[in-house]
Design a protein around this motif. Structure first.
Motif: not given
Length: 308
Positions: A51, A73-75, A108, A112, A221
């Motif tokens: 992430l 993965g993203q936050y 997203v 997220s 997320a």
């Protein structure tokens, strides 16, 4: 592993092309801010970077490169406050940032992206009543696009004292009044209000004090469990899981007066002039005395089947 991009600067707002180039190159070099000849080289392979965490006041410049972020993965934490140019001289108008926030959430996913309304500062203009009123207007606009809003109150660090000498600490009674009101507004608009490094004082009033950038947030997320190594928090009052940041201090062009990451505008201007979008370093390039070492990186995603 979790790769952070926003603890020292705002990469999406000012260095989106550079970051896109790094994603395509597959690696990035990061100087230790306290020992500049010590350089860590991170691979950006999705197989080990589970992430990427972002903190930004303007995600829009990153939108042309979202396809490069798709394997990760993203936050995203997006800071949106209603201050004027007297406090945030180079931040886009909040209406534009809120529209970018909604677009980002659609890209997203709601799990997220989080809204940061911080730091909260009190002046004759920015009163407690003003904060409560503007916060509700903004919450109404962002409702349905995030489940989380993080708040914190201004910390009077040495850098803040120098760049914002008239700033004062927020009184306990003001914190409680704002926390109580924000918690009710969050409930109205489907948001959990979390505090950032503020202890547990606001918990009785409906604020979630468990931390803002926690492992649980990243798991939500990713929609999976993470088996993370133990790590000591950078501050006793902080419950967040931080580290592995690829930014650099004194490089954020927003020049917010409350910023703890910028020493002064002159240093920021100089450093931004040294930026090369094709360099593996955010600022400058490799020097003869650099001691470059590869980071130890593995995926933290727990692929074990679990029964609930």
């Amino acid at each position: 592993m979790i790769l952070q991009t926003g603890l020292r600067t705002d990469i999406p707002a000012f260095y989106s092309r550079w970051f896109a180039n790094r994603l395509q190159a597959g690696f990035v070099c990061v100087r230790n801010p306290y020992n500049p000849v010590s350089v860590t080289r991170y691979t950006l392979a999705p197989e080990v970077v589970d992430l990427i965490g972002f903190c930004t006041k303007n995600p829009a410049p990153m939108f042309p490169y979202m396809n490069l972020l798709a394997p990760y993965g993203q936050y995203w934490f997006v800071t949106i406050t209603p201050y004027g140019k007297d406090i945030e001289p180079n931040v886009p108008e909040k209406e534009k940032v809120m529209e970018s926030f909604r677009k980002l959430s659609n890209i997203v996913g709601i799990d997220s992206v989080g809204w940061r309304y911080d730091p909260i500062l009190i002046t004759d203009v920015y009163t407690v009543e003003w904060h409560i009123s503007d916060f509700e207007k903004m919450a109404a606009h962002l409702s349905g696009y995030t489940r989380t809003c993080v708040i914190s109150f201004i910390d009077i660090y040495k850098k803040v004292e120098r760049n914002f000498p008239e700033a004062r600490a927020v009184r306990s009674s003001e914190r409680i009044e704002i926390g109580q009101a924000f918690a009710k507004i969050g409930q109205k608009y489907g948001m959990t209000i979390k505090s950032c490094a503020e202890g547990n004082d606001l918990e009785p009033y409906g604020i979630d004090c468990s931390g803002c950038m926690t492992v649980e947030v990243f798991e939500q997320a990713l929609h999976c469990h993470l088996d993370v190594p133990k790590r000591k928090s950078i501050r006793n009052e902080c419950a967040c899981y931080l580290g592995n940041d690829i930014g650099a201090y004194d490089t954020c062009g927003h020049l917010c007066r409350y910023c703890y990451a910028n020493a002064n505008p002159v240093a920021v201007k100089y450093n931004m002039q040294q930026h090369n979008p094709t360099s593996p370093f955010l600022i400058g390039t490799e020097a003869p005395d650099d001691q470059i070492h590869d980071a130890k990186q593995i995926s933290w995603i727990d692929r074990q089947m679990r029964l609930f």
